[in-house]
Each structure stands twice: as C-alpha cells, then as structure tokens.
Design an enzyme around this catalytic site. Sequence first.
Site, PDB file in Angstrom:
ATOM      1  CG  HIS A   1      -0.580   0.093   2.597  1.00  0.00           C
ATOM      2  ND1 HIS A   1      -1.153   1.024   3.505  1.00  0.00           N
ATOM      3  CD2 HIS A   1       0.968  -0.160   3.280  1.00  0.00           C
ATOM      4  CE1 HIS A   1       0.128   0.453   3.901  1.00  0.00           C
ATOM      5  NE2 HIS A   1       0.670   0.322   4.390  1.00  0.00           N
ATOM      6  CG  HIS A   2       4.097   2.387   2.588  1.00  0.00           C
ATOM      7  ND1 HIS A   2       3.336   3.876   2.912  1.00  0.00           N
ATOM      8  CD2 HIS A   2       3.952   1.166   2.973  1.00  0.00           C
ATOM      9  CE1 HIS A   2       3.100   3.194   3.842  1.00  0.00           C
ATOM     10  NE2 HIS A   2       3.631   2.272   4.275  1.00  0.00           N
ATOM     11  CB  SER A   3       4.115  -0.175  -4.280  1.00  0.00           C
ATOM     12  OG  SER A   3       5.125   0.588  -4.964  1.00  0.00           O
TER      13      SER A   3
END
Length: 662
Positions: free
Chosen positions: A256-258
Amino acid sequence: MITGPPVRQDILEHNRPAMPEHLVGLWTPSVGIRLQKEISNDEQDTEAPRTPVKDEAEVVTPLPDDIVERISQLQLREVQPSKELPKEEFPKPAALLADNSNKTLLLLSPLSQMHVFSRKWVAKRYLASIVERPQRLNSSAVGIAAAITLAGAEGYLLESSVATVDLEECPHVMKVHGKRWPSRLKSLCRSAPNKLNENKLEVPEGWNSGDIYLSEGTVTALEGVVAAVETAVDRVFDDTYGSVRRCFVSIRPPGHHSHPCTPSGFCLINNVHVGIQYAAAKYGLTHAIILDFDLHHGDGSQDICWKLSGLEEHNDEFYTDEENSQQEGKLEWPTNTAGPKIGYFSLHDINSFPTEVGYATAEQIKNASTCVIAHDLCIWNVHMEPYSTPKEFDELYTNRYSELFERAKQFLRVAQTRAPISDGKKEFKAGVFLSAGFDGSEFEDKGMQRHGVHVPTSFYSRFTRDAVTLANAFCDGRVISLLEGGYSDAAIASGVMSHLLGLQGHEWTNEYATSAVVRQLEKGCKPRWSAPKTAQANDNWIVEAIKLGRSFRRAGSSVPPSPPSSTTSTPNNQQVGSVISGTPAGRMVLRDRKSTPVYSHTQRATGTTSKSSSPLVGRKPPRDGPTTIDQHEQTPGIPKHRIMQREDGSWTIVEQMNNLNI
C-alpha cells in the site's frame, strides 16, 4: 538444522498416490526442490532480546465446549502454475461441487518467502531492526490456525498458491504501474546478487535503503504475489468455485505504500490495485472499495486512485532526468477513466510514516488528511487517537472510525443509483478490498507505537465484520483481504486470528487475546518452539493451534534463513553510513525507531484484562469424530496427518488436531 519434507520420486513422476506419506497438498514438488537448492533451512533466531511479561501464569485452563467447535475437516487445495495465455485471456478455475458461500478462503503464498534481506556485510545489531521479513508469514500461519481452532475448520477453506505471473507481460500490473516499472524492477533484482557480493547496496541511490531491499528471489516473490492475488479474485468473483465470497491472502512484501513508479516503505508493487484491475478486466468489476487499517497511511494506494481517475497529471517521482532522456518517446502513464471507480478509505496514525513528526512534508500531511467525494472518486482519511479505557475506544470507533463505512456506503449507494442499464440490468458490480495491516495492534513492538496510539485486538474482528456487512449490502458479499504490515509475532498472530474470526462473523470475546494467550501464540511463531512437556500445559487449544499453524509452514515450504551475519568483508565507511541511516539525511523511513528495538507488550488501556485469570483460556475442544491416523513412519518434524484426495484434486485432513506431532 530443520529441513523441509523430502520430495518423493513417484510424485516427481506425476504418479501421486491416493494416500501420501506426509502432507503434500500444500506444495508443488518442483518448486519445493528449487527452493531447497536456493534457500538455506538454517533457522537462526537473530531477533532483538525480548522482555517477558512478568505477571502472567504459564499454565492455561481449557475452553468450554460451547465456544470452540471440533476441528473436523480442513480442505487443502493446490493451485498449480497456469499456462501462458494471451494478455487479455484468463483461465477458468476448476469447479468444486460443494456450496462454499458460507466459508472463508485462506490463501497461502510460499513463494513470498523468497524475498530475503541479503546484505551479509551489515552488523548483527542492524539485522535485528529489519522488521519486513519472511517470518511474517509464519506468524500469519499461527494466527490462521488459531482462528480455525476457535471457529471450527468447517468455516474455512485452505489453499496454497505457487503459480507465478510475469510482471512484464501482466496487463493489470501495467495498468497500475505502467510498462517500464516492472522491467526496471526485474532488472534491478537480477543485478542484485553481484552488487551484494561486492558489498554494495543493491538499490539505486535515492531509494530508502533502510526500508527497501532486493534479492535474486524478490522477482519470484512478487510474481508469486500477483498470481496469489489473481487466485483470490478468481475464487471470490467466479461462482464455479462454489460461491466463495471472502478470502484472506497471506503475502509479502506489502503493497500500500507503492506508487506507480516509486517504491516506498517495503512496498514494490501495489497488490490491492493490481487485484482490482484484474477483477475489472476479467469479471467486469465497476466499483471497488479499499479499506486500509494499517497503522501507516497507504500513500501509494491513494496516489494511484488519483492517477487512475485521470483528474491529475502523472508526475513521476522515480526516473531521473538522465533516465528519462534514455527512454524512447514520451513516457506513458496508466490512466483509468474508463475503468473501475475506486474509493480509498484509511484509518492510520498521522504522526507515523510517511507523515512522521519532524520529517513529513506539507504535501504528505495534506494527502494523509484528504477527505473528498466527487467526480466518481472517493478518498476519506481518519486519524487514530489515543484512548484510556475500553469504553473510550468504543466511543472512538462508533463516533469516528466507523465514519469510513458511512462514506463507503455513500460512495456505493450513489454509484449504484447512477449505474447505466444494459439489457435490463444495471451495470454495477462492486467489491470490497481490505489492506490488512496489524502494526497498529496493542501487541506490536513499542517502536511502532512511539506516538502512543494503537487499537485493541478486538478492533480487527469488529472492523472486519463491518466490512463484511458493507459487502453484503452492495457487493454480493465479495471481500478480499491482503496482508500489509505487522512486524512483531504477537501483533500478527493475534491480529490475523481476530481478523479471520471477523470474516466468518464469529463472536469475539476478549479472552481470546489476553496477554497470556498472545504470549503463547508468540512463542509458537519462533523457529525452535516445542510443545510443553506437561500434560496439563499441552492439553489446551493454544498448543493445538500452534501445531496446526506450524504444519502449514512445514508442508508448504522451507523457511528462509534470518538475514546473514557480518562474517565476511566490511564495506567502506560511506556504505555503512548509508545503510545504517537507511535514507538520505532529513528523511524518515518506516522501520525507524527512537530507541533500540527491545520487545515488550504495550501497556494495555486501564480496565482491560492483562492476566490469565479467565476460565476461558486454554480449554480443549471436545473430542468427537475420527481419531485414527496412519501408523507408517513419518519424516521428523512433519505432522502425522491422515489425508484423503478428492476427485477434484483437493485434499482433506480427517484426523484429530491433537494427533498432530511436530
């Protein structure tokens, strides 16, 4: 040294017997052989010293019969690698005759363990701070087994995916990340071994090397993750599987940080967005809800929502001017104006990565606080707050956290009303996707809770039940949950257990996650765990759950080693400084701590249970059903399963859990 199960020659010759010697339904032999050659099985526990909880009893009492149901049947199914297909053609999954609409599918991804930290030249103290590690999957397996033990195996299906998908040829990966990022990522992973052997950083300058690492096995792990996500979508959206409507996928690295072309916070590709695009291409998904309850804001997932909406010009953060000049033609960015409409809803700590106090930019803080519903786009962020008592947390959840579901309902209700009609039917098909992070748990390491906010373990069950209710109202019950963060064994095991009980609508009681219970589950995640020697301590549901969870690992794969110690050459001072800081000066990375990482359970809120005084802890499930097991010789460390193979190729365990002997 603990080794994986031997691969039988008759299995290699594709002549699988009806009654194998040990559990093979979770593992593809050819993959098992490759992993045994590439990965050492040396299970060394190099974690930082743990501070024990002092005031809890070691011996627990049994569970009552009306709370824990008998473990009767656990279905195991092997997902084989699929054949190469043209880009937009998709295979149909094999049909199962049983009606699985009231069950939750639990999907394991053994290939995820191939993403291993491999900088052998760093200090042991530094290795102890690496929190994104393969052992996360082992903790998740114990949590899965605990949920099965408490709720009953009849409510769950279990599969293991060892298929892979080529990142460079995958249309839904390119829809999210563009055409060049997958190739760039694979190229960096291929060059990683040589750089590591030369004591050099394997990631490019400018990356947060304190969070992100690459290895030769990273590509296989990522391609296995994409295949596992595809399998989850197939199972939930294709009724030929038996109407499964809920699935939890235990994968890593998280996603989810990508951003589209920018890795961040352990994340290299955005798993949840890839799954949404696959569901749209194959099953006509028109709307998707992402509910993210990781401690950290899913800045990458939110950014991709903006990019795919077409409302904002893509501003790439990865390619340098020099690299851009080497590309042929204008860079092509993914847009999704004709694709599914995606709503992103996040509950997170505004003071933690990527909005860390003293390090965050104004843009990051603004993004993590955005709330908007307009132009077929919905983004809603809610910040976690501290609490002192269970009543205070209940008020927080009711008055603030549950707002995410109200906004998600608003988004879906409007979309459903405005959906065009074709052939007498509305063109509306929605799904709920969960970014399931457990690093906000009350049992997470103190380093992750340095800002004083967390949630009780019961939160994961409650939040998940609300997500299922939302899905039942608008999405025909479709829920797909993907593992994101969670770093201590205690947080992951207890959080996954609570989450899976919520997926099945099982009533939660706080006695499921007292400090005494979670401490035992945590011990069961360690490489060298052994069952208690005394009959009283061994005769409880927690021990049986640990045995079952460890059997998933033993049957599924060999465990990669902990990161290697500093036993070879030492890099120059500049390299050491870069690795220890983990990132250019003035920037914060996800794993950063303000003190040496020393474990202790977080202080519970006033009024919550902290001792093992409950009569519910540790009771044995009732003994009924089949009790026989095969008496042939078993490989050491492999559970004595008696399993039967169905006509459709799936495997069923038919013995008692307390006959498992790991």
